[in-house]
Scaffold this active site. Structure first.
Site, PDB file in Angstrom:
ATOM      1  N   ASN A  14     -14.255  14.685 -48.597  1.00  0.00           N
ATOM      2  CA  ASN A  14     -14.662  14.398 -49.931  1.00  0.00           C
ATOM      3  C   ASN A  14     -14.164  15.537 -50.695  1.00  0.00           C
ATOM      4  O   ASN A  14     -13.768  15.458 -52.042  1.00  0.00           O
ATOM      5  CB  ASN A  14     -15.873  13.734 -49.949  1.00  0.00           C
ATOM      6  N   ARG A  63     -38.848  21.995 -46.102  1.00  0.00           N
ATOM      7  CA  ARG A  63     -37.941  21.575 -47.228  1.00  0.00           C
ATOM      8  C   ARG A  63     -37.995  22.189 -48.569  1.00  0.00           C
ATOM      9  O   ARG A  63     -37.125  22.214 -49.194  1.00  0.00           O
ATOM     10  CB  ARG A  63     -38.065  19.949 -47.197  1.00  0.00           C
ATOM     11  N   MET A  88     -25.870  16.580 -45.770  1.00  0.00           N
ATOM     12  CA  MET A  88     -26.621  15.955 -45.065  1.00  0.00           C
ATOM     13  C   MET A  88     -28.125  16.580 -44.855  1.00  0.00           C
ATOM     14  O   MET A  88     -28.644  16.633 -43.926  1.00  0.00           O
ATOM     15  CB  MET A  88     -26.139  15.658 -43.461  1.00  0.00           C
ATOM     16  N   LEU A  91     -32.976  15.687 -50.210  1.00  0.00           N
ATOM     17  CA  LEU A  91     -33.490  16.782 -50.997  1.00  0.00           C
ATOM     18  C   LEU A  91     -34.780  16.168 -51.569  1.00  0.00           C
ATOM     19  O   LEU A  91     -35.155  15.125 -51.950  1.00  0.00           O
ATOM     20  CB  LEU A  91     -32.592  16.673 -52.230  1.00  0.00           C
ATOM     21  N   ASN A 105     -23.502  11.851 -56.011  1.00  0.00           N
ATOM     22  CA  ASN A 105     -23.278  11.753 -54.730  1.00  0.00           C
ATOM     23  C   ASN A 105     -22.137  10.561 -54.388  1.00  0.00           C
ATOM     24  O   ASN A 105     -22.233   9.531 -55.267  1.00  0.00           O
ATOM     25  CB  ASN A 105     -24.729  11.337 -53.899  1.00  0.00           C
ATOM     26  N   HIS A 107     -21.534   7.734 -51.222  1.00  0.00           N
ATOM     27  CA  HIS A 107     -22.390   7.013 -50.294  1.00  0.00           C
ATOM     28  C   HIS A 107     -21.367   5.931 -49.728  1.00  0.00           C
ATOM     29  O   HIS A 107     -20.617   5.062 -50.519  1.00  0.00           O
ATOM     30  CB  HIS A 107     -23.620   6.063 -50.632  1.00  0.00           C
ATOM     31  N   GLU A 141     -35.588   8.665 -55.021  1.00  0.00           N
ATOM     32  CA  GLU A 141     -35.326   7.813 -53.962  1.00  0.00           C
ATOM     33  C   GLU A 141     -33.953   7.524 -53.459  1.00  0.00           C
ATOM     34  O   GLU A 141     -32.890   7.530 -54.045  1.00  0.00           O
ATOM     35  CB  GLU A 141     -35.614   6.411 -54.569  1.00  0.00           C
ATOM     36  N   GLN A 171     -11.138   5.105 -49.753  1.00  0.00           N
ATOM     37  CA  GLN A 171     -11.412   4.718 -51.008  1.00  0.00           C
ATOM     38  C   GLN A 171     -12.336   5.886 -51.755  1.00  0.00           C
ATOM     39  O   GLN A 171     -12.587   6.093 -52.981  1.00  0.00           O
ATOM     40  CB  GLN A 171     -12.215   3.216 -51.016  1.00  0.00           C
TER      41      GLN A 171
END
Length: 186
Positions: A14, A63, A88, A91, A105, A107, A141, A171
């Protein structure tokens, strides 16, 4: 000119689609940053003349400390937009809020369906007739932020997770650069 930092963890297909798209000078790629030194996408970025950087998440005790260091590295480039292109890592909410309305992002599913991992196998198991990808703003979320664009592909009777993933990825490579152009145009 919209300044962009791209985060990757792997091959960076990408990212490569983003780097090879045409923006008529409206986009500057400041850095491609990976949490993995062996991410194949780092060589691709370098071959496109984009500076690269590595910040290994395993060097941090948790993290939050990784995300703090990551934000410092990103902010050194003063980006207008931060793009997650196969990064990957989940966050922290503080990190995501720091880049609110500037973090995007892609998905590999038609959100809100199939957030998280293994989207293609889950889509096949659910028997959906359409599957695809979503470019969205990132919120605390996971995979729940406002949708910017989606592209759908038919699910074929003989599809495997691999064949479906390949069609969806084509796509992703089309829609992600389109969204970046839109953002650059305001």
């Amino acid at each position: 000119v919209m300044r962009v930092v791209i985060l990757i963890s792997g091959r960076g297909s990408n990212m490569q689609a983003l780097l090879e798209a045409e923006y008529n000078g409206a986009v500057e790629f400041c850095c491609v940053l990976s949490n993995k030194a062996d991410a194949a996408g780092l060589q691709v970025a370098a071959a496109h003349g984009v500076p690269t950087d590595v910040l290994d998440h395993r060097a941090f005790p948790d993290r939050a400390s990784f995300d703090t260091a990551l934000a410092e590295r990103i902010d050194a480039h003063r980006p207008d937009v931060v793009v997650l292109a196969g990064f990957m890592r989940v966050l922290t909410a503080d990190f995501v809020r720091h880049y609110e309305h500037r973090l995007i992002n892609v998905h590999p599913a038609l959100l809100p369906a199939f957030p998280g991992l293994d989207t293609h196998a889950r889509a096949l198991a659910a028997g959906v007739r359409l599957h695809g990808c979503t470019v969205h703003f990132v919120t605390p979320e996971v995979d729940a932020g406002p949708i910017i664009a989606q592209a759908a592909v038919p699910v074929l009777a003989d599809d495997t997770p691999h064949s479906l993933a390949a069609r969806v990825l084509r796509q992703e490579h089309r829609v992600f650069p389109m969204v970046l152009r839109w953002l650059a145009q305001g």
